[in-house]
Design an enzyme around this catalytic site. Structure first.
Site, PDB file in Angstrom:
ATOM      1  N   TYR A  90       0.854  -1.197   0.000  1.00  0.00           N
ATOM      2  CA  TYR A  90       0.000   0.000   0.000  1.00  0.00           C
ATOM      3  C   TYR A  90       0.878   1.231   0.000  1.00  0.00           C
ATOM      4  O   TYR A  90       1.890   1.273   0.713  1.00  0.00           O
ATOM      5  CB  TYR A  90      -0.915   0.033   1.225  1.00  0.00           C
ATOM      6  CG  TYR A  90      -2.348  -0.271   0.862  1.00  0.00           C
ATOM      7  CD1 TYR A  90      -3.045   0.573   0.000  1.00  0.00           C
ATOM      8  CD2 TYR A  90      -3.002  -1.382   1.373  1.00  0.00           C
ATOM      9  CE1 TYR A  90      -4.356   0.303  -0.349  1.00  0.00           C
ATOM     10  CE2 TYR A  90      -4.307  -1.662   1.020  1.00  0.00           C
ATOM     11  CZ  TYR A  90      -4.981  -0.813   0.162  1.00  0.00           C
ATOM     12  OH  TYR A  90      -6.270  -1.082  -0.199  1.00  0.00           O
ATOM     13  N   GLU A 141      -0.586   4.810  -0.458  1.00  0.00           N
ATOM     14  CA  GLU A 141      -1.400   6.012  -0.714  1.00  0.00           C
ATOM     15  C   GLU A 141      -0.549   7.260  -0.494  1.00  0.00           C
ATOM     16  O   GLU A 141       0.194   7.359   0.492  1.00  0.00           O
ATOM     17  CB  GLU A 141      -2.625   6.014   0.191  1.00  0.00           C
ATOM     18  CG  GLU A 141      -3.651   5.006  -0.278  1.00  0.00           C
ATOM     19  CD  GLU A 141      -4.896   4.949   0.591  1.00  0.00           C
ATOM     20  OE1 GLU A 141      -5.055   5.808   1.469  1.00  0.00           O
ATOM     21  OE2 GLU A 141      -5.690   4.024   0.391  1.00  0.00           O
ATOM     22  N   ASP A 163      -6.581  13.804 -24.816  1.00  0.00           N
ATOM     23  CA  ASP A 163      -6.539  12.386 -24.458  1.00  0.00           C
ATOM     24  C   ASP A 163      -5.776  11.696 -25.588  1.00  0.00           C
ATOM     25  O   ASP A 163      -6.321  11.420 -26.653  1.00  0.00           O
ATOM     26  CB  ASP A 163      -7.954  11.827 -24.322  1.00  0.00           C
ATOM     27  CG  ASP A 163      -7.947  10.351 -23.921  1.00  0.00           C
ATOM     28  OD1 ASP A 163      -6.901   9.692 -24.103  1.00  0.00           O
ATOM     29  OD2 ASP A 163      -8.987   9.862 -23.441  1.00  0.00           O
ATOM     30  N   THR A 217      -3.420   6.216 -21.910  1.00  0.00           N
ATOM     31  CA  THR A 217      -3.236   4.859 -21.407  1.00  0.00           C
ATOM     32  C   THR A 217      -1.832   4.392 -21.797  1.00  0.00           C
ATOM     33  O   THR A 217      -1.227   4.915 -22.735  1.00  0.00           O
ATOM     34  CB  THR A 217      -4.278   3.900 -22.001  1.00  0.00           C
ATOM     35  OG1 THR A 217      -4.340   4.102 -23.405  1.00  0.00           O
ATOM     36  CG2 THR A 217      -5.653   4.120 -21.394  1.00  0.00           C
ATOM     37  N   LYS A 270      -1.337   0.691 -25.065  1.00  0.00           N
ATOM     38  CA  LYS A 270      -1.629   0.604 -26.499  1.00  0.00           C
ATOM     39  C   LYS A 270      -0.292   0.577 -27.252  1.00  0.00           C
ATOM     40  O   LYS A 270       0.545  -0.271 -26.945  1.00  0.00           O
ATOM     41  CB  LYS A 270      -2.547   1.751 -26.914  1.00  0.00           C
ATOM     42  CG  LYS A 270      -3.931   1.675 -26.212  1.00  0.00           C
ATOM     43  CD  LYS A 270      -4.896   2.689 -26.741  1.00  0.00           C
ATOM     44  CE  LYS A 270      -6.312   2.498 -26.212  1.00  0.00           C
ATOM     45  NZ  LYS A 270      -6.534   3.076 -24.878  1.00  0.00           N
ATOM     46  N   ARG A 300      -1.348  -2.435 -18.566  1.00  0.00           N
ATOM     47  CA  ARG A 300      -2.675  -1.814 -18.620  1.00  0.00           C
ATOM     48  C   ARG A 300      -2.752  -0.739 -17.537  1.00  0.00           C
ATOM     49  O   ARG A 300      -2.609  -1.035 -16.348  1.00  0.00           O
ATOM     50  CB  ARG A 300      -3.720  -2.904 -18.385  1.00  0.00           C
ATOM     51  CG  ARG A 300      -5.124  -2.578 -18.771  1.00  0.00           C
ATOM     52  CD  ARG A 300      -5.898  -3.839 -19.095  1.00  0.00           C
ATOM     53  NE  ARG A 300      -5.501  -4.329 -20.400  1.00  0.00           N
ATOM     54  CZ  ARG A 300      -5.998  -3.893 -21.552  1.00  0.00           C
ATOM     55  NH1 ARG A 300      -6.950  -2.984 -21.576  1.00  0.00           N
ATOM     56  NH2 ARG A 300      -5.570  -4.368 -22.699  1.00  0.00           N
TER      57      ARG A 300
HETATM   58  N1  DSN Z   1     -11.407   0.710 -25.705  1.00  0.00           N
HETATM   59  C1  DSN Z   1     -10.305   1.439 -26.264  1.00  0.00           C
HETATM   60  C2  DSN Z   1     -10.223   1.255 -27.734  1.00  0.00           C
HETATM   61  O1  DSN Z   1     -10.297   0.116 -28.168  1.00  0.00           O
HETATM   62  O2  DSN Z   1     -10.047   2.197 -28.474  1.00  0.00           O
HETATM   63  C3  DSN Z   1     -10.331   2.861 -25.892  1.00  0.00           C
HETATM   64  O3  DSN Z   1     -10.528   2.958 -24.527  1.00  0.00           O
END
Ligand code: DSN
Length: 422
Positions: A58, A60, A205, A231, A234, A240
């Site tokens: 933990y 925080e 984003d 994110t 990707k 993730r």
């Molecule tokens: N779900 C993702 C995508 O496939 O583009 C975006 O969050």
């Protein structure tokens, strides 16, 4: 020192059902063509950091100011490493590496910037936006007054004059630049100028294209935007999760909005894996990889156009594109199912001004981050297009033939290679 980490034999002994499922998924990833634009294959180093004893802690708070003891020896230095690498790689003034997901990162930004009911301007979901940018059933759409901009029907591209008109009419407090299905570079400078004209905060984003930005294969939103969320799993090829970059004046508000505003304990094992991915991205090999993703997507889009598909906006500058499958007499949903049968994994996707409902959709979304990780280059893309086309238009026998050829192709570009037979 002996490393104590993931032990697959232990998992198999304790929980054979989960162990079997894991092997099934490994085989699925190895043996099919992975064309989902938002997916990738994380490296063994990223997965080793993620599957580690850091999951037990933990923490925080933030490095040097935690609400739990025991963070000073390893947790703080690792999180600080991730922060420093993110700032350095993207040239950012501040980084928060704790968001659990892209939607959580965006939620934290809303908390930092907006009050309930405030006006927001973002890209419309049916035109390629994201559900956390104001979809009616998402918190963002329920709690804020969201107006949307889209693409032009004749070009498939965002029209910045329309964005400006909508901003002048709606007077948003926050403008969101970013998408989950768009194939062109955004004009970040024009977004900045519009945000300044109406006094809005500018959020990008960058989830989909940040991996290309990291590798120098896409313009960076960082110099233009107040805040950038993304994110990490990707094209960036990390675990993730997500991150937020921002200008210094927003740093305290963003940190407070992540913790304690919208999250509790950070996932330090995931943060360690983010640090590893950032290190991997800061290499000449990764920069060549990012370039290959874009070159592959462009070559694949051209090859699909050559086979009679209508690619939205006529091509791509990113890692993905939308292909209208209407000329084949199918829907996106049918095309997705037929491809899956043939060992090709992609997703149905609405195209802009789609006459079909989203569950059917007229398009498929095709991305190349996985293919490029496997080492496939533009030379392989006509073959990939041919396999997709035959899977979509062919009968069951044809799809069986395609399945065999997919196996042969991925066998030449193995991901997570199998150990030699003993
Ligand atoms: N779900 C993702 C995508 O496939 O583009 C975006 O969050």
């Amino acid at each position: 020192m002996t490393f104590w980490g993931p032990d697959f034999d232990e998992l198999r002994a304790t929980d054979p059902e989960v162990a079997d499922g894991l092997l099934v998924e490994l085989e699925r990833q190895r043996s099919k063509l992975q064309l989902i634009a938002s997916e990738n294959f994380a490296s063994p180093a990223v997965m080793a950091a993620q599957g580690s004893v850091l999951t037990n802690k933990y923490a925080e708070g933030y490095p040097g100011r935690r609400y739990y003891g025991g963070c000073g020896e390893a947790i703080d230095p690792i999180e600080q490493l991730a922060i420093d690498r993110a700032k350095s790689l993207f040239g950012a003034e501040h980084a928060n590496v704790q968001p659990h997901s892209g939607a959580s990162a965006n939620l934290a930004v809303f908390l930092a910037v907006l009050q309930p009911g405030d006006p927001v301007l973002a890209m419309s979901l049916p035109h390629g936006g994201h559900l956390s940018h104001g979809m009616k059933v998402n918190l963002s759409g329920k709690w804020f007054d969201v107006a949307s901009y889209g693409v032009r029907e004749d070009t498939g591209r965002i029209d910045m004059d329309e964005v400006r008109e909508k901003a002048l009419a709606h007077r948003p407090k926050l403008i969101i630049a970013g998408w989950s299905a768009y194939q062109r570079h955004l004009d970040f400078a024009a977004f900045r100028s519009i945000a300044d004209e109406v006094g809005a905060v500018l959020l990008c984003d960058a989830s989909h294209f940040v991996g290309l930005v990291a590798g120098g294969a896409h313009p960076s939103p960082v110099p233009h935007c107040d805040i950038v969320t993304f994110t990490t799993h990707k094209a960036l090829r990390g675990p993730r999760g997500a991150m937020i970059l921002c200008r210094e004046p927003w740093a305290a508000a963003i940190d407070k909005a992540v913790f304690p505003g919208s999250q509790g304990g950070p996932l330090e094992h995931v943060i360690a894996a983010k640090a590893v991915a950032l290190k991997e991205a800061d290499t000449p090999e990764y920069r060549a990889y990012a370039r290959r993703i874009v070159d592959d997507a462009s070559a694949l889009a051209d090859a699909m156009i050559g086979r009679g598909y209508d690619v939205v906006s006529g091509g791509t500058e990113t890692h993905l594109f939308l292909a209208d499958v209407t000329p084949t007499g199918t829907t996106g949903a049918e095309a997705e199912a037929r491809c899956d049968e043939a060992g090709i994994v992609l997703n149905k996707n609405a195209i802009p001004f789609d006459p079909l409902p989203p569950a059917k959709a007229s398009g498929i979304r095709i991305g190349t981050p996985c293919l490029a990780t496997q080492g496939m280059g533009p030379a392989e893309m006509p073959t990939v297009a041919d396999l997709i086309d035959r899977a979509v238009r062919g009968d069951e026998a044809e799809r069986r033939a395609v399945r065999a050829e997919v196996g042969e192709l991925v066998g030449r570009f193995p991901v997570y290679p199998r150990p030699p037979a003993s």
